[in-house]
Each structure stands twice: as structure tokens, then as C-alpha cells.
Design a protein around this motif. Structure first.
Motif, PDB file in Angstrom:
ATOM      1  N   SER A   2      44.418  45.198  60.329  1.00 60.17           N
ATOM      2  CA  SER A   2      42.866  45.696  58.675  1.00 60.17           C
ATOM      3  C   SER A   2      43.428  46.965  58.822  1.00 60.17           C
ATOM      4  CB  SER A   2      42.645  45.862  59.314  1.00 60.17           C
ATOM      5  OG  SER A   2      41.494  44.096  59.731  1.00 60.17           O
ATOM      6  N   LEU A   3      44.149  47.631  59.755  1.00 63.35           N
ATOM      7  CA  LEU A   3      44.299  49.414  59.810  1.00 63.35           C
ATOM      8  C   LEU A   3      45.258  49.630  59.066  1.00 63.35           C
ATOM      9  CD1 LEU A   3      43.122  51.902  60.488  1.00 63.35           C
ATOM     10  CD2 LEU A   3      44.412  51.741  62.905  1.00 63.35           C
ATOM     11  N   LEU A   4      46.315  48.724  59.118  1.00 64.19           N
ATOM     12  CA  LEU A   4      47.428  48.603  59.140  1.00 64.19           C
ATOM     13  C   LEU A   4      47.803  48.523  57.036  1.00 64.19           C
ATOM     14  CD1 LEU A   4      50.086  47.685  61.624  1.00 64.19           C
ATOM     15  CD2 LEU A   4      50.111  49.572  60.627  1.00 64.19           C
ATOM     16  N   ALA A   5      46.599  47.799  57.158  1.00 64.31           N
ATOM     17  CA  ALA A   5      46.264  46.972  55.586  1.00 64.31           C
ATOM     18  C   ALA A   5      45.826  48.178  54.533  1.00 64.31           C
ATOM     19  CB  ALA A   5      45.572  45.676  55.453  1.00 64.31           C
ATOM     20  N   VAL A   6      45.029  48.831  55.058  1.00 68.59           N
ATOM     21  CA  VAL A   6      44.417  50.188  54.130  1.00 68.59           C
ATOM     22  C   VAL A   6      45.733  50.967  54.387  1.00 68.59           C
ATOM     23  CG1 VAL A   6      42.887  51.977  55.036  1.00 68.59           C
ATOM     24  CG2 VAL A   6      42.243  49.939  56.146  1.00 68.59           C
ATOM     25  N   ALA A   7      46.573  51.263  55.352  1.00 70.05           N
ATOM     26  CA  ALA A   7      47.321  52.169  54.916  1.00 70.05           C
ATOM     27  C   ALA A   7      48.598  51.604  54.071  1.00 70.05           C
ATOM     28  CB  ALA A   7      48.390  52.283  56.604  1.00 70.05           C
ATOM     29  N   GLU A   8      49.058  50.170  54.079  1.00 73.23           N
ATOM     30  CA  GLU A   8      49.295  49.850  52.473  1.00 73.23           C
ATOM     31  C   GLU A   8      48.753  50.917  51.295  1.00 73.23           C
ATOM     32  OE1 GLU A   8      50.312  45.874  53.225  1.00 73.23           O
ATOM     33  OE2 GLU A   8      51.245  46.050  50.645  1.00 73.23           O
ATOM     34  N   VAL A   9      47.513  50.875  51.437  1.00 71.17           N
ATOM     35  CA  VAL A   9      47.197  50.552  49.968  1.00 71.17           C
ATOM     36  C   VAL A   9      47.168  52.011  49.996  1.00 71.17           C
ATOM     37  CG1 VAL A   9      44.758  51.066  49.107  1.00 71.17           C
ATOM     38  CG2 VAL A   9      45.154  49.030  50.190  1.00 71.17           C
ATOM     39  N   VAL A  10      46.960  53.465  50.735  1.00 73.75           N
ATOM     40  CA  VAL A  10      46.818  54.785  50.619  1.00 73.75           C
ATOM     41  C   VAL A  10      47.520  55.314  50.225  1.00 73.75           C
ATOM     42  CG1 VAL A  10      43.927  54.795  51.576  1.00 73.75           C
ATOM     43  CG2 VAL A  10      46.375  55.481  52.954  1.00 73.75           C
ATOM     44  N   TYR A  11      48.723  54.834  51.225  1.00 78.10           N
ATOM     45  CA  TYR A  11      50.140  55.902  51.624  1.00 78.10           C
ATOM     46  C   TYR A  11      51.026  55.178  50.714  1.00 78.10           C
ATOM     47  CZ  TYR A  11      49.899  56.603  57.089  1.00 78.10           C
ATOM     48  OH  TYR A  11      49.244  57.605  57.752  1.00 78.10           O
ATOM     49  N   PRO A  12      52.600  55.632  50.427  1.00 78.31           N
ATOM     50  CA  PRO A  12      53.339  55.321  49.358  1.00 78.31           C
ATOM     51  C   PRO A  12      53.865  54.208  49.672  1.00 78.31           C
ATOM     52  CG  PRO A  12      53.286  58.068  49.748  1.00 78.31           C
ATOM     53  CD  PRO A  12      52.117  57.432  50.483  1.00 78.31           C
ATOM     54  N   THR A  13      55.047  54.292  48.706  1.00 77.86           N
ATOM     55  CA  THR A  13      55.454  52.854  49.458  1.00 77.86           C
ATOM     56  C   THR A  13      56.307  52.488  49.324  1.00 77.86           C
ATOM     57  OG1 THR A  13      55.817  52.505  46.469  1.00 77.86           O
ATOM     58  CG2 THR A  13      54.054  51.326  47.269  1.00 77.86           C
ATOM     59  N   GLU A  14      57.128  54.146  48.691  1.00 78.50           N
ATOM     60  CA  GLU A  14      58.325  54.195  50.249  1.00 78.50           C
ATOM     61  C   GLU A  14      58.953  54.758  51.475  1.00 78.50           C
ATOM     62  OE1 GLU A  14      57.805  56.187  47.337  1.00 78.50           O
ATOM     63  OE2 GLU A  14      57.366  58.195  47.645  1.00 78.50           O
ATOM     64  N   LEU A  15      57.515  54.381  52.091  1.00 75.43           N
ATOM     65  CA  LEU A  15      57.686  54.455  52.892  1.00 75.43           C
ATOM     66  C   LEU A  15      58.062  53.869  53.873  1.00 75.43           C
ATOM     67  CD1 LEU A  15      54.505  57.355  54.398  1.00 75.43           C
ATOM     68  CD2 LEU A  15      56.561  57.874  54.244  1.00 75.43           C
ATOM     69  N   SER A  16      58.725  53.719  54.770  1.00 74.00           N
ATOM     70  CA  SER A  16      58.930  52.560  56.054  1.00 74.00           C
ATOM     71  C   SER A  16      58.869  53.186  57.640  1.00 74.00           C
ATOM     72  CB  SER A  16      61.039  52.464  56.060  1.00 74.00           C
ATOM     73  OG  SER A  16      61.618  53.437  56.145  1.00 74.00           O
ATOM     74  N   GLY A  17      58.857  52.144  58.761  1.00 73.77           N
ATOM     75  CA  GLY A  17      58.636  52.040  59.756  1.00 73.77           C
ATOM     76  C   GLY A  17      56.842  52.858  59.879  1.00 73.77           C
ATOM     77  N   VAL A  18      56.336  52.376  58.975  1.00 72.60           N
ATOM     78  CA  VAL A  18      54.766  52.655  58.918  1.00 72.60           C
ATOM     79  C   VAL A  18      53.584  51.744  60.158  1.00 72.60           C
ATOM     80  CG1 VAL A  18      51.936  52.550  57.997  1.00 72.60           C
ATOM     81  CG2 VAL A  18      54.337  53.068  56.563  1.00 72.60           C
ATOM     82  N   GLU A  19      54.318  50.760  60.394  1.00 73.90           N
ATOM     83  CA  GLU A  19      53.779  50.125  61.201  1.00 73.90           C
ATOM     84  C   GLU A  19      53.474  51.004  62.833  1.00 73.90           C
ATOM     85  OE1 GLU A  19      54.518  45.750  62.523  1.00 73.90           O
ATOM     86  OE2 GLU A  19      52.930  45.645  64.051  1.00 73.90           O
ATOM     87  N   GLU A  20      54.528  51.506  63.283  1.00 73.31           N
ATOM     88  CA  GLU A  20      54.987  51.785  64.352  1.00 73.31           C
ATOM     89  C   GLU A  20      54.094  52.893  64.422  1.00 73.31           C
ATOM     90  OE1 GLU A  20      58.433  53.358  65.532  1.00 73.31           O
ATOM     91  OE2 GLU A  20      58.267  53.291  68.112  1.00 73.31           O
ATOM     92  N   PHE A  21      54.531  53.673  63.138  1.00 74.38           N
ATOM     93  CA  PHE A  21      53.874  55.225  63.088  1.00 74.38           C
ATOM     94  C   PHE A  21      52.441  55.242  63.430  1.00 74.38           C
ATOM     95  CE2 PHE A  21      51.492  58.113  59.760  1.00 74.38           C
ATOM     96  CZ  PHE A  21      51.933  59.086  60.903  1.00 74.38           C
ATOM     97  N   VAL A  22      51.863  54.737  63.087  1.00 72.73           N
ATOM     98  CA  VAL A  22      50.049  54.505  62.612  1.00 72.73           C
ATOM     99  C   VAL A  22      49.375  53.876  63.916  1.00 72.73           C
ATOM    100  CG1 VAL A  22      47.958  52.990  61.559  1.00 72.73           C
ATOM    101  CG2 VAL A  22      49.875  53.731  60.023  1.00 72.73           C
ATOM    102  N   ARG A  23      50.604  52.590  64.706  1.00 77.59           N
ATOM    103  CA  ARG A  23      50.024  52.373  65.881  1.00 77.59           C
ATOM    104  C   ARG A  23      50.309  53.394  66.987  1.00 77.59           C
ATOM    105  NH1 ARG A  23      50.019  46.787  68.035  1.00 77.59           N
ATOM    106  NH2 ARG A  23      50.241  46.117  66.009  1.00 77.59           N
ATOM    107  N   THR A  24      51.380  54.166  66.620  1.00 77.43           N
ATOM    108  CA  THR A  24      51.119  54.965  67.730  1.00 77.43           C
ATOM    109  C   THR A  24      50.258  56.276  67.524  1.00 77.43           C
ATOM    110  OG1 THR A  24      53.524  54.902  68.111  1.00 77.43           O
ATOM    111  CG2 THR A  24      53.085  56.645  68.772  1.00 77.43           C
ATOM    112  N   TYR A  25      50.009  57.105  66.185  1.00 80.30           N
ATOM    113  CA  TYR A  25      49.043  57.256  65.991  1.00 80.30           C
ATOM    114  C   TYR A  25      47.820  57.462  66.177  1.00 80.30           C
ATOM    115  CZ  TYR A  25      46.440  60.775  63.543  1.00 80.30           C
ATOM    116  OH  TYR A  25      45.589  62.374  63.724  1.00 80.30           O
ATOM    117  N   ALA A  26      47.134  56.291  65.894  1.00 84.74           N
ATOM    118  CA  ALA A  26      45.599  55.585  66.568  1.00 84.74           C
ATOM    119  C   ALA A  26      45.970  55.603  68.227  1.00 84.74           C
ATOM    120  CB  ALA A  26      45.807  53.824  65.889  1.00 84.74           C
ATOM    121  N   LEU A  27      46.768  55.030  68.727  1.00 82.34           N
ATOM    122  CA  LEU A  27      46.384  55.336  70.003  1.00 82.34           C
ATOM    123  C   LEU A  27      46.227  55.747  70.720  1.00 82.34           C
ATOM    124  CD1 LEU A  27      46.662  52.819  72.314  1.00 82.34           C
ATOM    125  CD2 LEU A  27      48.712  53.261  72.370  1.00 82.34           C
ATOM    126  N   GLY A  28      47.039  57.259  70.110  1.00 80.50           N
ATOM    127  CA  GLY A  28      46.664  58.748  70.467  1.00 80.50           C
ATOM    128  C   GLY A  28      45.506  59.012  70.459  1.00 80.50           C
TER     129      GLY A  28
END
Length: 186
Positions: free
Chosen positions: A49-75
Motif C-alpha cells: 500500500s505504501l508503494l502504491a501511494v509512491a506510485e501515485v505521487v512519484y514521477p513516472t520516470e523513476l525506477s528503483g522506487v521499491e528499494e528506495f521506499v522500503r529502505t527509507y521507511a525502515l530507517g
């Protein structure tokens, strides 16, 4: 543009989270959250669900979003159980609205419908507040957190022309020249 784990660590440092160079931030930030009720989402569903929010608010040209969000949220939630609980409650709120309006969990909706849901909730005009109304809490714990992470990272900063976001050292040479065309900061 690709978001990296290094971007997530830089965003955490910008947010005042002390992360050592050998930090091991792997796993699911919601693994230690509540879950006593059979109606609660599983940790991986919350992460989705958090990644689904990121998919909506982040620009579409980005890749590597899952690892970025997971690492950031964990920290962000490590050593902060109250903050994790706030994120969990905001994600649960999204699912409640989603089930009520679209008969499915937020993460199961297509990106356009998710954007519509956030718009109809008034998240884009809400005042971020951890104790506020539903839209305020979703804005505070989810949307603003994700946007802060993105734009305080070196890669996200390049997207908006900030070559040296707060908390990212960049070096003395970055202060002696103007911004480069195309976002290349070498």
C-alpha cells in the motif's frame, strides 16, 4: 532516473536519522507493527500500500522506487514505534476509504483510481497533522513523508533542479559552479 539505496540513506540523513555507513536496513518497516486483529493487513500488504501511494505521487520516470521506499521507511520507523503506528493507521484509513468507495484495498486499485481517491479525500489540500482528520494524517504520514524522502535525496533533488539538497554534502565544488544542463552533477 534510478533511485538507489544510497539515495534513501541520504534522505534519512537529511531527515536527521543517524545511519552508519554500514547500516543494514532490510526487511519490512511494518513487520513489528500491530496485527493482533484478523482484519489487519499483513506487513507485506501494508508495504504494498505504501508503494502504491509512491506510485501515485512519484514521477513516472523513476525506477528503483521499491528499494528506495522500503529502505527509507525502515530507517524512519526504526526506534520510533509511535511513528510506525501512525503510518499503519494512515494506511488502514486509505484502505477503509478505498473499500467504501471502490470495493477494494487501495493497493489493488489502478494508479488512476488511487490518484482519484487521494484527490476526493482532499489529501492534496489537507494540512499535514499527525492528530488531524483522515486526510491530514494521510498527508502527514504518507504523502509528505514520501515526497520529503524523494526530494531530499540526490536523485530526487536533480528532478527539481536542487543539485545539493539539504543534508547532502555535495562538496565545495558544487557551490562554485552553476547548475548543469540535463541534471548531470559531475
Amino acid at each position: 532516473m534510478e533511485l538507489t539505496r544510497r539515495d534513501a540513506l541520504a534522505a534519512l540523513a537529511a531527515g536527521g536519522v543517524a545511519v552508519g555507513t554500514g547500516a543494514l536496513l532490510e526487511g519490512n518497516p511494518f513487520a513489528d507493527g500491530r496485527g493482533a486483529s484478523s482484519t489487519d493487513a499483513a506487513p507485506e500488504e501494508r508495504m504494498a500500500s505504501l508503494l502504491a501511494v509512491a506510485e501515485v505521487v512519484y514521477p513516472t520516470e523513476l525506477s528503483g522506487v521499491e528499494e528506495f521506499v522500503r529502505t527509507y521507511a525502515l530507517g524512519r520507523v526504526e526506534e520510533r514505534p509511535d511513528y510506525r503506528e501512525g503510518m499503519v493507521e494512515a494506511l488502514d484509513t486509505l484502505d477503509e476509504y478505498s473499500k467504501s468507495w471502490f470495493d477494494d484495498d487501495f493497493r489493488a486499485l489502478d494508479a488512476e483510481t488511487r490518484a482519484t481517491l487521494l484527490d476526493q479525500m482532499g489529501v492534496d489540500t489537507a494540512s499535514p497533522a499527525p492528530e488531524g482528520a483522515d486526510a491530514d494524517r494521510v498527508r502527514y504520514y504518507l504523502v509528505n513523508e514520501l515526497l520529503y524522502a524523494l526530494y531530499s535525496s540526490p536523485t530526487g533533488g536533480k528532478l527539481v533542479g536542487i543539485e545539493n539538497p539539504q543534508g547532502h554534502p555535495g562538496g565545495a565544488t558544487s557551490y562554485q559552479r552553476g547548475p548543469r544542463e540535463g541534471g548531470d552533477s559531475r
